[in-house]
Scaffold this motif. Structure first.
Motif, mmCIF file in Angstrom:
data_model
loop_
_atom_site.group_PDB
_atom_site.id
_atom_site.type_symbol
_atom_site.label_atom_id
_atom_site.label_comp_id
_atom_site.label_asym_id
_atom_site.label_seq_id
_atom_site.Cartn_x
_atom_site.Cartn_y
_atom_site.Cartn_z
ATOM 1 N N TYR A 293 38.154 1.023 -0.161
ATOM 2 C CA TYR A 293 37.300 1.448 0.942
ATOM 3 C C TYR A 293 37.603 2.865 1.391
ATOM 4 C CZ TYR A 293 34.153 -2.114 2.727
ATOM 5 O OH TYR A 293 33.101 -2.950 2.893
ATOM 6 N N TYR B 66 37.108 5.156 4.945
ATOM 7 C CA TYR B 66 36.757 5.126 6.361
ATOM 8 C C TYR B 66 36.782 6.543 6.916
ATOM 9 C CZ TYR B 66 37.899 0.126 6.180
ATOM 10 O OH TYR B 66 37.934 -1.201 5.869
ATOM 11 N N ILE C 290 33.015 5.120 13.467
ATOM 12 C CA ILE C 290 33.689 4.874 12.201
ATOM 13 C C ILE C 290 32.613 4.854 11.128
ATOM 14 C CG2 ILE C 290 35.247 3.372 10.926
ATOM 15 C CD1 ILE C 290 36.494 4.286 13.542
ATOM 16 N N LYS C 291 32.810 5.663 10.097
ATOM 17 C CA LYS C 291 31.890 5.639 8.968
ATOM 18 C C LYS C 291 32.557 4.831 7.867
ATOM 19 C CE LYS C 291 29.800 10.099 10.018
ATOM 20 N NZ LYS C 291 29.110 11.287 9.501
ATOM 21 N N LEU C 292 31.827 3.884 7.329
ATOM 22 C CA LEU C 292 32.371 3.012 6.291
ATOM 23 C C LEU C 292 31.619 3.239 4.993
ATOM 24 C CD1 LEU C 292 31.919 1.214 9.138
ATOM 25 C CD2 LEU C 292 33.315 -0.379 7.857
ATOM 26 N N THR C 293 32.352 3.593 3.964
ATOM 27 C CA THR C 293 31.738 3.716 2.651
ATOM 28 C C THR C 293 32.789 3.325 1.605
ATOM 29 O OG1 THR C 293 30.529 5.191 1.149
ATOM 30 C CG2 THR C 293 32.114 6.249 2.636
ATOM 31 N N HIS D 163 34.818 -5.843 9.351
ATOM 32 C CA HIS D 163 35.691 -4.703 9.637
ATOM 33 C C HIS D 163 35.749 -4.614 11.155
ATOM 34 C CE1 HIS D 163 35.102 -3.000 5.497
ATOM 35 N NE2 HIS D 163 33.955 -3.640 5.634
ATOM 36 N N THR E 10 26.812 4.762 3.397
ATOM 37 C CA THR E 10 27.620 4.800 4.628
ATOM 38 C C THR E 10 27.003 3.943 5.718
ATOM 39 O OG1 THR E 10 28.276 7.029 4.065
ATOM 40 C CG2 THR E 10 28.656 6.336 6.337
#
Ligand code: NI
Length: 620
Positions: free
Chosen positions: A368, A370, A386-389, A420, A592
Motif C-alpha cells: 500500500y 498512503y 489521507i490518500k490511499l493508493t 483502513h 487514489t
C-alpha cells in the motif's frame, strides 16, 4: 549549536544523538535503536530527542529522552514484556533467511517454484493471533509471491497457503505453516509504463507562479503563509506531523493546535482463510510510517512552485538514513472561496478565489501507499486527508473457493474485504491552553404547541465533562459534529471561540469485540475520544504495538480513569477511514481514494475571515 526545539530531525544530528546515548553507557553489544525522533515534550528551548532502545539479552525496551542542548539524559524508562517495532535491517535479513531455508525451498518446490530469485518475500508484522509458538519470541510472519523478473508486479501472483515464521532475534525460520496449495495466477498484471501503452489527447497542464509562492519557510521547518504559521516534522513513527499551528491577526498570534498527527492506524481484514486472517496491520506503530517515507519528485508527486524538506531516521545500529524531499510544501488553487451575484444591483458578481497551502508526504508500506496531506485554507479551515493508493493485498483464487469475504479482482486473484482506520491525534490549544469540548447533534422537535408547523429542528450542544462521556461514534442521522471551545475567550457576539470537527461518514472497526484485532486496536471501535492532554499518552494502541502484549493498551485503558475534560488542555482522537470491498477497478493498482476530516473555525472569528481576499487579477 543545537537546532530549535521543534526543528525537523536531520541526518547530521543522528550520529551526535547516538554518540550521546553511547557516552551515557546505555549501548551494549546487543542494543539496537528502535526510534529516534524529535521528542513530543517541550521544556524551555531545549532540543529534546526521544530514543527507544531494545536489548536482545534482557528483552527490555528503554525509552529515553535526551537533551541535545546539554547532551544529557532527561528521562529513562524501562519497559518489560513488550515487543519493539521491527527494524529494517533485521527484516531484510529475515527475507534472505526465508529464501535460503530448506523447508521453504521444499514448500515452494511443491508449487513449481525452483528459482528462489523469483520469490518475493513480504515480512508482515505477525500481530497477536494467540499462537503458542510466538510466545517469548519476536516474530515476522512472511508471505510469498512470485515474479519472473524483478520489474513484475509481485502481488499479481501470490504463493498462497504458506506462512513462514522467522524468529527475529535469531534470524532463523522456525515454523512453516502450509494450509494447502493454490495454483499461482498466470496474469502478470503489470502496471508500469512499459506494460501499458499511454493514452493520447491529454494536453499539458503547467502550474506557473511567476511571482513565486506566497509562503516562506525559515529556521528549517517554520512555515508561514498568510495568517497561518506551523512547523512540519517527519516523525519516525507517525510520519508527517504538524507542530505549533496558529493564526495571526491584527492583534496577536492565536494558537489552535500544539501538535497534530496520524498517531495510529489499523487495517483489519475480514477474510477467514488462515493465510489472510492474521493481516491486521497497525502500520504506524508496527511499521513506523516515517521510515517508509518517499523521496518526492517534482512534476510527478507535486506540481507547482514547491519547497521540500528533507527527512531523516535511524537504522537499528544508529546509522542515519537521509531522505531527500520527504515533505512537500506548495499552494493549490481551490476553486471559489466565496461568491454572490446580487440580482438587484446589476453589478458584476463578487467572487474570490480560494487556495490552500498543502503540506504532504507519501509513505509506502509493503503493497500500500498512503499520503498524509494537511491543508490550510484562507478561511481558517484545517483539513487532514489521507490518500490511499498502491496495491490491494491479494490471495489466490481457484474454482470452488468461498468468495464471501473476498472479491475477485483478476481471474485467479481475489482481494479480501478490509478497512483502513486512521486515528488522528489533535492536541488542541484553541486560543489558549485550556479548552472544553462539545458534542453537537441536530434534533427534530416532536409535534406540539411549540412546533406549530412541525418543521422545528435545532442544534443541541452537550458539554462533554468526562472522557467516557466523550467516547462516541459518528451519527449521520443526527449530523453529529464536535466542537472544541475556549470558554475564556469570547468573540464579539459573546460566544466562546472554537473550532468544529466535521467527521466524514465513517464506520468503526467491523471485527467482533472478541477478535484479537479488536483487543489490539480498541481505538478503532469508536470515532471520537477526548482525553486531558498527557505527553505520555501519544499512541492510541500503546507505544509498542508489535505482537500487542498486553491487549487493550492505549485509549481503552487510559479512559477507564474517566478524567475530567472541562477547561483543561485537551487531546482529541478521531478515528476515520474507509472500508474496501474490492472492485475490479482497484486492480492491479488502486485509483487514489480519500479519507478525511475537517476542522472549521466556529466563532473563532467575528465574521468570514476570507472577506478581504483580493479579486482575482484574471477576473473581469
Ligand atoms: Ni484498501
Amino acid at each position: 549549536m543545537a537546532a530549535h526545539s521543534e526543528s525537523i530531525l536531520t541526518a547530521s544530528e543522528i550520529p551526535e544523538i547516538v554518540n550521546t546515548v553511547k557516552e551515557l553507557g546505555l549501548v551494549h553489544d546487543d542494543t539496537s535503536f528502535r526510534r529516534v525522533a524529535v521528542a513530543h515534550s517541550v521544556r524551555g528551548g531545549d532540543r529534546l530527542i526521544e530514543v527507544w532502545l531494545y536489548r536482545t539479552s534482557t528483552a527490555q525496551i528503554e525509552e529515553l529522552i535526551i537533551s541535545m542542548s546539554t547532551n544529557t539524559l532527561v528521562t529513562r524508562q524501562l519497559v518489560d514484556d513488550q515487543v519493539p517495532q521491527y527494524g529494517f535491517t533485521e527484516i531484510a535479513a529475515s527475507v534472505a533467511a526465508v529464501k535460503a531455508d530448506p523447508g521453504v525451498i521444499a514448500a515452494v518446490a511443491k508449487r513449481g517454484i525452483t528459482d528462489m530469485s523469483t520469490l518475493q518475500v513480504d515480512a508482515w508484522p505477525t500481530g497477536n493471533m494467540g499462537l503458542a509458538h510466538e510466545e517469548g519470541r519476536r516474530v515476522a510472519r512472511c508471505i510469498l509471491f512470485q515474479r519472473d523478473v524483478v520489474s513484475d508486479n509481485g502481488y499479481a501472483r501470490p504463493v498462497d497457503g504458506l506462512m513462514v515464521f522467522v524468529d527475529l532475534d535469531k534470524n532463523e525460520v522456525y515454523e512453516i505453516e502450509d494450509i494447502g496449495v493454490w495454483p499461482i495466477a498466470e496474469e502478470k498484471s503489470n502496471y508500469d509504463a512499459a506494460a501499458v501503452t499511454p493514452r493520447t489527447g491529454l494536453q499539458t497542464i503547467n502550474i506557473t507562479q511567476p511571482d513565486g509562492p506566497s509562503f516562506t519557510v525559515t529556521d528549517g521547518n517554520h512555515i508561514r503563509w498568510q495568517n497561518w504559521d506551523v512547523r512540519a516534522l517527519l516523525d519516525h513513527t507517525e510520519g508527517l506531523v504538524l507542530q505549533s499551528l496558529g493564526w495571526t491577526d491584527e492583534q496577536a498570534r492565536r494558537p489552535i493546535m500544539r501538535r497534530a498527527s496520524l498517531a495510529e492506524m489499523v487495517v483489519p481484514y475480514g477474510e477467514t482463510r488462515e493465510s489472510q486472517a492474521f493481516k491486521n496491520a497497525l502500520d504506524v506503530g508496527e511499521v513506523g510510517l516515517g521510515r517508509c517515507v518517499n523521496s518526492l519528485v517534482l512534476g510527478c508527486d507535486c506540481l507547482g512552485d514547491i519547497t521540500y524538506l528533507d527527512g531523516a531516521w535511524a537504522l537499528e545500529d544508529g546509522t542515519p538514513v537521509h531522505v531527500d524531499q520527504a515533505i512537500c510544501i506548495h499552494e493549490e488553487d481551490f476553486g471559489i472561496a466565496w461568491k454572490h451575484t446580487d440580482a438587484h444591483n446589476g453589478h458584476a458578481a463578487e467572487v474570490r478565489r480560494s487556495r490552500r497551502l498543502v503540506i504532504s508526504s507519501i509513505f509506502t508500506v509493503g503493497n500500500y501507499d498512503y499520503g498524509i496531506f494537511w491543508y490550510l485554507y484562507l478561511d481558517g479551515t484545517i483539513q487532514m486527508e489521507i490518500k490511499l493508493t498502491g496495491i490491494v493485498t491479494t490471495q489466490s483464487y481457484q474454482e470452488g473457493d468461498d468468495l464471501t469475504y473476498s472479491a475477485l479482482v483478476a481471474p485467479e486473484v481475489a482481494a479480501p474485504i478490509h478497512q483502513h482506520l486512521f486515528c488522528a491525534r489533535f492536541e488542541m490549544e484553541v486560543d489558549g491552553p485550556n479548552n472544553t469540548a462539545l458534542r453537537v447533534d441536530i434534533e427534530a422537535d416532536p409535534p406540539g404547541p411549540s412546533n406549530p408547523h412541525n418543521n422545528a429542528f435545532r442544534a443541541v450542544a452537550t458539554t462533554l465533562e468526562t472522557e467516557q462521556q466523550a467516547t462516541d461514534r459518528v451519527d449521520a442521522a443526527k449530523s453529529r459534529s464536535w466542537r472544541v471551545i475556549n470558554q475564556n475567550k469570547l468573540n464579539r457576539l459573546g460566544q466562546p471561540v472554537g473550532f468544529k470537527l466535521i467527521p466524514a461518514d465513517t464506520s468503526t472497526l467491523f471485527p467482533a469485540d472478541a477478535s484479537r484485532i479488536a483487543g489490539r486496536s480498541g481505538f478503532a471501535k469508536q470515532n471520537m475520544w477526548i482525553t486531558p492532554t498527557n505527553e505520555a499518552e501519544r499512541f492510541p494502541a500503546g507505544n509498542h504495538v508489535s505482537q500487542s502484549r498486553p491487549e487493550g493498551q492505549g485509549l481503552p485503558t487510559w479512559t477507564e480513569a474517566n478524567r475530567s475534560i472541562v477547561d483543561t488542555p485537551l487531546t482529541v482522537w478521531h478515528t476515520f477511514g474507509l472500508t474496501h470491498s474490492a472492485r475490479p477497478e482497484d486492480y492491479p493498482v488502486m485509483p487514489t481514494e480519500y479519507a478525511r476530516c475537517t476542522w472549521i473555525p466556529f466563532g473563532f472569528f467575528d465574521r468570514n475571515p476570507a472577506l478581504d481576499l483580493p479579486p482575482s487579477s484574471h477576473c473581469g
